[in-house]
Motif scaffolding. Structure first.
Motif, PDB file in Angstrom:
ATOM      1  N   THR A 139       1.012  -1.740   0.164  1.00 54.02           N
ATOM      2  CA  THR A 139      -0.106  -0.309  -0.462  1.00 54.02           C
ATOM      3  C   THR A 139       0.876   0.596   0.150  1.00 54.02           C
ATOM      4  O   THR A 139       2.207   1.262   0.714  1.00 54.02           O
ATOM      5  N   THR A 154      -5.224   8.304   2.774  1.00 53.38           N
ATOM      6  CA  THR A 154      -5.384   7.876   1.484  1.00 53.38           C
ATOM      7  C   THR A 154      -4.927   7.410   1.674  1.00 53.38           C
ATOM      8  O   THR A 154      -3.315   6.982   1.514  1.00 53.38           O
ATOM      9  N   LEU A 170      -6.583   0.044  -6.468  1.00 55.31           N
ATOM     10  CA  LEU A 170      -7.838   1.203  -5.271  1.00 55.31           C
ATOM     11  C   LEU A 170      -7.155   1.785  -4.912  1.00 55.31           C
ATOM     12  O   LEU A 170      -5.750   2.301  -4.672  1.00 55.31           O
ATOM     13  N   LYS A 171      -8.356   2.434  -4.111  1.00 50.03           N
ATOM     14  CA  LYS A 171      -8.076   4.298  -3.742  1.00 50.03           C
ATOM     15  C   LYS A 171      -9.343   4.061  -2.529  1.00 50.03           C
ATOM     16  O   LYS A 171     -10.165   3.195  -2.428  1.00 50.03           O
ATOM     17  N   ASP A 172      -8.471   3.994  -1.334  1.00 51.37           N
ATOM     18  CA  ASP A 172      -9.568   3.991  -0.094  1.00 51.37           C
ATOM     19  C   ASP A 172      -8.968   4.343   1.007  1.00 51.37           C
ATOM     20  O   ASP A 172      -8.353   5.202   0.808  1.00 51.37           O
ATOM     21  N   SER A 173     -10.076   5.486   1.630  1.00 52.52           N
ATOM     22  CA  SER A 173      -9.478   6.308   2.387  1.00 52.52           C
ATOM     23  C   SER A 173     -10.596   5.889   3.998  1.00 52.52           C
ATOM     24  O   SER A 173     -10.860   4.998   4.214  1.00 52.52           O
ATOM     25  N   VAL A 174      -9.299   6.031   4.799  1.00 55.72           N
ATOM     26  CA  VAL A 174      -8.949   5.621   6.328  1.00 55.72           C
ATOM     27  C   VAL A 174      -9.358   5.693   7.287  1.00 55.72           C
ATOM     28  O   VAL A 174      -8.929   6.945   7.454  1.00 55.72           O
ATOM     29  N   THR A 187     -13.852   3.739   7.956  1.00 57.24           N
ATOM     30  CA  THR A 187     -14.017   4.438   6.537  1.00 57.24           C
ATOM     31  C   THR A 187     -14.785   5.850   7.280  1.00 57.24           C
ATOM     32  O   THR A 187     -16.074   5.692   7.681  1.00 57.24           O
ATOM     33  N   HIS A 192     -16.418   7.341  -0.284  1.00 61.50           N
ATOM     34  CA  HIS A 192     -16.077   6.321  -0.825  1.00 61.50           C
ATOM     35  C   HIS A 192     -14.726   5.963  -1.516  1.00 61.50           C
ATOM     36  O   HIS A 192     -13.466   6.541  -1.909  1.00 61.50           O
ATOM     37  N   SER A 193     -14.620   4.610  -1.648  1.00 59.39           N
ATOM     38  CA  SER A 193     -13.711   3.289  -2.194  1.00 59.39           C
ATOM     39  C   SER A 193     -13.561   2.936  -3.528  1.00 59.39           C
ATOM     40  O   SER A 193     -14.531   3.081  -4.210  1.00 59.39           O
TER      41      SER A 193
END
Length: 194
Positions: A139, A154, A170-174, A187, A192-193
């Motif tokens: 990541t 992010t 893939l892009k993910d906000s955590v 999340t 939004h992923s």
């Protein structure tokens, strides 16, 4: 040349007394502004749950220098801190530092690790107390902030091992929040992923 129909007024011509009056007024404003300075700015974090601990006075966040990060970079490559943010994550009144670290590889995009650093009261050495993102997850972290005691980031990642390292898909906000003596990942609202 046509003459003005309005007679010339005496106060439209500058004289030395006008300059003296202007200089005196400016000096007065400058002197008054240096006396009437606002107090030092303070920022208050949103209230944290009371843990019974008494907050300490103006503690500083741990530094990342000299920290032994749990990265296997090999014998010649060193860990490199790419981003960091700090704040009181556990409500004890002492700030922690969150660091995004990867191996300083000469080529490619090495994966990031995200670590929480803490420093015991009276100690001068910080240590890693939690791993939020393990480099083995392949990541990369593009943003990192600490807001209201929560870590927001992010992450860019890969849907499979077949996706080339150059092109995360893939892009993910955590969000990580300290609860029940551990960091809980969630999340953030509105994220939004892809």
């Amino acid at each position: 040349m046509q003459q003005s129909a309005v007679p010339e007024l005496a106060h439209t011509h500058t004289r030395p007394i006008h300059w003296v009056a202007t200089a005196t007024a400016v000096a007065g404003v400058v002197a008054l502004s240096s006396i009437l300075q606002p107090g030092p700015a303070t920022a208050a974090q949103a209230s944290q749950p009371h843990t019974g601990a008494t907050p300490t006075t103006a503690a500083t966040a741990p530094a990342t220098t000299g920290v032994d990060f749990p990265l296997d970079c090999g014998p010649t490559v060193k860990p490199l801190v790419m981003k960091k943010a700090d704040g009181d994550l556990d409500g004890d009144g002492r700030p922690e530092t969150v660091a995004v670290v990867h191996c300083d590889a000469p080529m490619g995009t090495p994966p990031d690790g995200v670590y929480v650093l803490a420093q015991a009261a009276g100690s001068t050495h910080a240590r890693v107390v939690a791993t939020l993102v393990d480099p083995k997850d392949r990541t990369n972290v593009t943003t990192l902030t600490v807001t209201d005691g929560a870590v927001l980031a992010t992450l860019l990642g890969y849907s499979s091992a077949d996706v080339p390292s150059c092109c995360p898909d893939l892009k993910d906000s955590v969000k990580w929040q300290w609860k029940d003596d551990r960091f809980i990942r969630s999340t953030p609202a509105g994220a939004h992923s892809v």
